[in-house]
Design a protein around this motif. Structure first.
Motif, short mmCIF file in Angstrom:
data_model
loop_
_atom_site.label_atom_id
_atom_site.label_comp_id
_atom_site.label_asym_id
_atom_site.label_seq_id
_atom_site.Cartn_x
_atom_site.Cartn_y
_atom_site.Cartn_z
N ALA A 60 0.85 -1.20 0.00
CA ALA A 60 0.00 0.00 0.00
C ALA A 60 0.88 1.24 0.00
O ALA A 60 1.94 1.27 0.62
N GLY A 61 0.45 2.26 -0.74
CA GLY A 61 1.11 3.55 -0.71
C GLY A 61 2.37 3.66 -1.55
O GLY A 61 3.02 4.71 -1.51
N VAL A 62 2.72 2.64 -2.33
CA VAL A 62 3.93 2.70 -3.14
C VAL A 62 3.60 3.17 -4.56
O VAL A 62 2.81 2.53 -5.26
N PRO A 63 4.18 4.29 -5.00
CA PRO A 63 3.97 4.73 -6.38
C PRO A 63 4.47 3.67 -7.36
O PRO A 63 5.54 3.07 -7.14
N HIS A 64 3.71 3.44 -8.43
CA HIS A 64 4.09 2.43 -9.42
C HIS A 64 3.34 2.63 -10.73
O HIS A 64 2.37 3.39 -10.78
#
Length: 154
Positions: free
Chosen positions: A94-98
Protein backbone atom coordinates in the motif's frame (compact mmCIF):
# COMPACT_ATOMS: atom_id res chain seq x y z
CA UNK A 1 -35.38 -12.94 2.09
CA UNK A 2 -32.36 -15.11 2.94
CA UNK A 3 -29.44 -13.74 4.96
CA UNK A 4 -27.22 -16.67 4.02
CA UNK A 5 -24.07 -15.58 2.14
CA UNK A 6 -24.11 -16.61 -1.51
CA UNK A 7 -21.37 -17.56 -3.93
CA UNK A 8 -21.50 -15.37 -7.03
CA UNK A 9 -20.23 -15.96 -10.55
CA UNK A 10 -18.79 -13.08 -12.57
CA UNK A 11 -18.10 -13.51 -16.26
CA UNK A 12 -15.23 -11.26 -17.28
CA UNK A 13 -16.99 -10.24 -20.49
CA UNK A 14 -17.37 -6.52 -19.82
CA UNK A 15 -14.69 -3.88 -19.35
CA UNK A 16 -14.21 -0.58 -17.57
CA UNK A 17 -11.62 2.17 -17.86
CA UNK A 18 -9.60 2.73 -14.71
CA UNK A 19 -8.21 6.03 -13.46
CA UNK A 20 -4.78 4.53 -14.16
CA UNK A 21 -5.38 4.86 -17.92
CA UNK A 22 -5.89 1.15 -18.65
CA UNK A 23 -8.93 -0.95 -19.50
CA UNK A 24 -9.79 -3.79 -17.12
CA UNK A 25 -12.07 -6.80 -17.49
CA UNK A 26 -14.71 -6.55 -14.80
CA UNK A 27 -14.25 -9.07 -12.00
CA UNK A 28 -14.80 -9.51 -8.29
CA UNK A 29 -15.48 -6.20 -6.52
CA UNK A 30 -17.95 -4.58 -4.17
CA UNK A 31 -19.73 -3.22 -7.25
CA UNK A 32 -20.22 -6.65 -8.86
CA UNK A 33 -20.67 -9.11 -5.98
CA UNK A 34 -20.70 -7.02 -2.82
CA UNK A 35 -17.23 -8.16 -1.69
CA UNK A 36 -16.03 -6.50 1.48
CA UNK A 37 -12.28 -7.06 1.52
CA UNK A 38 -10.97 -7.95 -1.93
CA UNK A 39 -11.24 -7.20 -5.61
CA UNK A 40 -9.84 -9.23 -8.49
CA UNK A 41 -9.92 -8.51 -12.19
CA UNK A 42 -8.05 -9.15 -15.43
CA UNK A 43 -5.81 -6.70 -17.22
CA UNK A 44 -4.24 -6.80 -20.66
CA UNK A 45 -1.69 -4.11 -21.51
CA UNK A 46 -1.11 -3.78 -25.27
CA UNK A 47 2.38 -3.45 -26.77
CA UNK A 48 3.66 0.04 -25.97
CA UNK A 49 0.94 0.53 -23.34
CA UNK A 50 1.44 1.88 -19.85
CA UNK A 51 -0.49 3.04 -16.85
CA UNK A 52 -0.37 6.50 -15.34
CA UNK A 53 1.82 6.77 -12.25
CA UNK A 54 -0.36 6.01 -9.25
CA UNK A 55 -0.58 4.40 -5.84
CA UNK A 56 -3.26 2.66 -3.84
CA UNK A 57 -3.86 4.24 -0.45
CA UNK A 58 -4.05 1.69 2.36
CA UNK A 59 -4.46 -1.27 -0.02
CA UNK A 60 -2.07 -3.98 -1.15
CA UNK A 61 -1.89 -5.37 -4.69
CA UNK A 62 -0.97 -8.85 -5.88
CA UNK A 63 -0.36 -9.54 -9.57
CA UNK A 64 -0.07 -12.89 -11.35
CA UNK A 65 1.26 -12.62 -14.91
CA UNK A 66 -0.58 -14.97 -17.27
CA UNK A 67 1.41 -14.22 -20.41
CA UNK A 68 3.77 -11.65 -21.89
CA UNK A 69 6.23 -9.43 -20.06
CA UNK A 70 6.26 -5.89 -18.73
CA UNK A 71 8.25 -3.57 -16.53
CA UNK A 72 6.88 -2.22 -13.29
CA UNK A 73 8.47 1.06 -12.24
CA UNK A 74 8.05 1.61 -8.49
CA UNK A 75 9.29 3.60 -5.52
CA UNK A 76 8.92 7.19 -4.34
CA UNK A 77 10.92 8.40 -7.37
CA UNK A 78 10.22 5.32 -9.54
CA UNK A 79 13.82 4.39 -8.83
CA UNK A 80 13.12 0.64 -8.90
CA UNK A 81 12.18 -1.41 -11.95
CA UNK A 82 11.05 -5.01 -12.03
CA UNK A 83 10.58 -7.11 -15.17
CA UNK A 84 7.70 -9.57 -14.84
CA UNK A 85 7.03 -12.51 -17.13
CA UNK A 86 4.42 -15.25 -17.45
CA UNK A 87 4.24 -17.20 -14.19
CA UNK A 88 5.64 -14.38 -12.02
CA UNK A 89 3.84 -12.98 -9.01
CA UNK A 90 4.43 -9.37 -7.96
CA UNK A 91 3.47 -7.79 -4.64
CA UNK A 92 2.99 -4.01 -4.34
CA UNK A 93 2.58 -2.66 -0.79
CA UNK A 94 0.00 0.00 0.00
CA UNK A 95 1.11 3.55 -0.71
CA UNK A 96 3.93 2.70 -3.14
CA UNK A 97 3.97 4.73 -6.38
CA UNK A 98 4.09 2.43 -9.42
CA UNK A 99 3.12 1.87 -13.02
CA UNK A 100 3.34 -1.04 -15.46
CA UNK A 101 4.98 -0.45 -18.84
CA UNK A 102 4.80 -2.88 -21.75
CA UNK A 103 7.89 -2.37 -23.94
CA UNK A 104 7.49 -5.74 -25.67
CA UNK A 105 6.04 -6.58 -29.09
CA UNK A 106 3.10 -8.48 -27.60
CA UNK A 107 0.39 -7.89 -24.99
CA UNK A 108 0.80 -8.80 -21.34
CA UNK A 109 -2.14 -10.27 -19.43
CA UNK A 110 -2.40 -10.55 -15.66
CA UNK A 111 -4.79 -11.30 -12.82
CA UNK A 112 -4.77 -8.43 -10.33
CA UNK A 113 -6.07 -8.70 -6.77
CA UNK A 114 -6.29 -5.91 -4.22
CA UNK A 115 -7.36 -5.62 -0.62
CA UNK A 116 -9.65 -2.77 -1.69
CA UNK A 117 -13.06 -4.20 -2.59
CA UNK A 118 -13.93 -1.05 -4.55
CA UNK A 119 -10.94 -1.16 -6.90
CA UNK A 120 -10.88 2.47 -8.05
CA UNK A 121 -11.64 4.03 -4.66
CA UNK A 122 -8.06 4.06 -3.34
CA UNK A 123 -6.34 4.97 -6.63
CA UNK A 124 -4.35 8.20 -6.33
CA UNK A 125 -2.83 9.55 -9.54
CA UNK A 126 0.62 11.13 -9.25
CA UNK A 127 0.93 13.47 -12.24
CA UNK A 128 4.02 15.11 -10.73
CA UNK A 129 5.92 11.86 -11.40
CA UNK A 130 4.83 11.54 -15.06
CA UNK A 131 7.85 13.45 -16.52
CA UNK A 132 10.19 11.25 -14.49
CA UNK A 133 8.37 8.12 -15.71
CA UNK A 134 8.74 9.27 -19.33
CA UNK A 135 12.50 9.77 -18.86
CA UNK A 136 12.93 6.32 -17.28
CA UNK A 137 10.86 4.65 -20.03
CA UNK A 138 12.90 6.39 -22.74
CA UNK A 139 16.13 5.24 -21.04
CA UNK A 140 14.83 1.65 -20.83
CA UNK A 141 13.90 1.71 -24.51
CA UNK A 142 17.31 3.04 -25.54
CA UNK A 143 19.25 0.71 -23.25
CA UNK A 144 20.74 3.66 -21.33
CA UNK A 145 19.62 2.04 -18.09
CA UNK A 146 19.50 -1.64 -17.40
CA UNK A 147 17.27 -3.79 -15.26
CA UNK A 148 18.01 -3.92 -11.57
CA UNK A 149 19.58 -7.18 -10.47
CA UNK A 150 16.77 -9.63 -9.92
CA UNK A 151 16.17 -10.36 -6.27
CA UNK A 152 16.25 -14.03 -5.40
CA UNK A 153 12.79 -15.62 -5.39
CA UNK A 154 11.13 -15.97 -2.03
Amino acid sequence: MSTEPECRLVRADTTYDGKQGLTYRRGIASETVGSQGICMHLLTVPPGGRAKVHLHEKHETAIYVLDGEAWTLHGDRLQHRTLTRAGDLLYIPAGVPHLPVNLSDGPISAVIARTDPSEQESVVLLPELEPLAEDIIAALKSGDITPEPKAPPV
